[in-house]
Motif scaffolding. Structure first.
Motif, PDB file in Angstrom:
ATOM      1  N   PRO A  17      -1.870   1.225 -13.744  1.00 41.62           N
ATOM      2  CA  PRO A  17      -2.812   1.555 -12.714  1.00 41.62           C
ATOM      3  C   PRO A  17      -4.243   1.349 -13.409  1.00 41.62           C
ATOM      4  CG  PRO A  17      -1.089   3.329 -12.815  1.00 41.62           C
ATOM      5  CD  PRO A  17      -0.794   2.118 -13.877  1.00 41.62           C
ATOM      6  N   ARG A  22       0.891  -1.234   0.046  1.00 40.27           N
ATOM      7  CA  ARG A  22       0.003  -0.060  -0.040  1.00 40.27           C
ATOM      8  C   ARG A  22       0.754   1.393  -0.014  1.00 40.27           C
ATOM      9  NH1 ARG A  22      -5.110  -2.455   3.373  1.00 40.27           N
ATOM     10  NH2 ARG A  22      -6.579  -2.372   1.449  1.00 40.27           N
ATOM     11  N   ASN A  74       1.216   1.719  -7.587  1.00 39.60           N
ATOM     12  CA  ASN A  74       0.616   0.880  -8.277  1.00 39.60           C
ATOM     13  C   ASN A  74       1.036  -0.542  -7.787  1.00 39.60           C
ATOM     14  OD1 ASN A  74      -0.777  -0.159 -10.381  1.00 39.60           O
ATOM     15  ND2 ASN A  74       1.177  -0.355 -11.805  1.00 39.60           N
ATOM     16  N   LYS A 105      -9.764  -2.510  -3.004  1.00 36.00           N
ATOM     17  CA  LYS A 105     -10.029  -1.369  -3.928  1.00 36.00           C
ATOM     18  C   LYS A 105      -8.710  -0.609  -4.570  1.00 36.00           C
ATOM     19  CE  LYS A 105     -14.568  -1.799  -3.740  1.00 36.00           C
ATOM     20  NZ  LYS A 105     -15.188  -3.057  -4.720  1.00 36.00           N
ATOM     21  N   ASP A 106      -7.853  -0.520  -3.634  1.00 35.90           N
ATOM     22  CA  ASP A 106      -6.619  -0.014  -3.787  1.00 35.90           C
ATOM     23  C   ASP A 106      -5.359  -0.856  -4.595  1.00 35.90           C
ATOM     24  OD1 ASP A 106      -6.565  -1.226  -1.315  1.00 35.90           O
ATOM     25  OD2 ASP A 106      -5.013   0.135  -0.553  1.00 35.90           O
TER      26      ASP A 106
END
Length: 196
Positions: free
Chosen positions: A180, A87, A91, A141-142
């Protein structure tokens, strides 16, 4: 050991030992990477075992647990430990190495090589790994989370049967290098998306 050191230097890589079935080993590996690199962009969950092969009536709960511990629970352990490092990347990408042997469609299609083998423990674990991938993709989601099928690759794992290691790595590299705007929750081989 010489070859390992030589290749890691050529790749500007560093060897970090990890046992995906051991919480302490996984935590130690994550701490080591945090201390030296501080971040990771891509996590490839590649650990896998075939497990017991033979008459299904001989399988025990311990046989099943041993395969699931590496092929499924190992993904959870390693992802959990390395997610904070992922995190920190602009990307972050996770690639779970699965198999067509975990696909209902492919194992039932006489035109596919997967239909020629009966590997209940391995197949069940890879079906679980692929489903775990899709569920993680929904929740994270990230992070882009996908599954790759290297296909039957000529390694010790397959007894030297199959295509080259370079061919087997294609789908993994494809997913590891997505941008991304790349896909998430996909299951692919070197030819594209695979049926479930």
């Amino acid at each position: 050991m010489f070859c390992l050191v030589r290749w890691t230097r050529l790749l500007h890589a560093r060897f970090v030992q990890i046992d995906v079935t051991d919480d302490a080993s996984v935590q130690s590996a994550a701490a080591d990477v945090a201390a030296h690199e501080g971040t990771i962009d891509v996590l490839v969950n590649n650990a896998g075992v075939l497990g017991k092969v033979g008459p299904v009536e001989d399988y025990t709960a311990a046989d099943v647990s041993a395969v699931l511990d590496v092929n499924v629970v190992g993904i959870v352990r390693v992802t959990h430990a390395f997610l904070p490092l992922l995190r920190t990347s602009p990307n972050p990408v996770i690639v779970n190495v699965s198999s067509g042997m975990g696909s209902f469609s492919m194992t039932q299609d006489p035109a596919r090589i997967e239909s020629q083998y009966a590997l209940p423990l391995y197949s069940a674990s890879k079906a679980a790994a692929t489903m775990l991938t899709t569920q993680y993709a929904k929740e994270l989601k990230d992070v882009k989370v996908n599954a790759a099928d290297p296909g039957q690759t000529a390694t010790d794992f397959t007894g030297g049967l199959g295509h080259s290691v370079a061919d087997g790595a294609e789908s993994i590299v494809t997913l590891a290098t997505i941008g991304p705007d790349g896909p998430t929750g996909q299951f692919i081989d070197r030819s594209g998306n695979l049926p479930w």
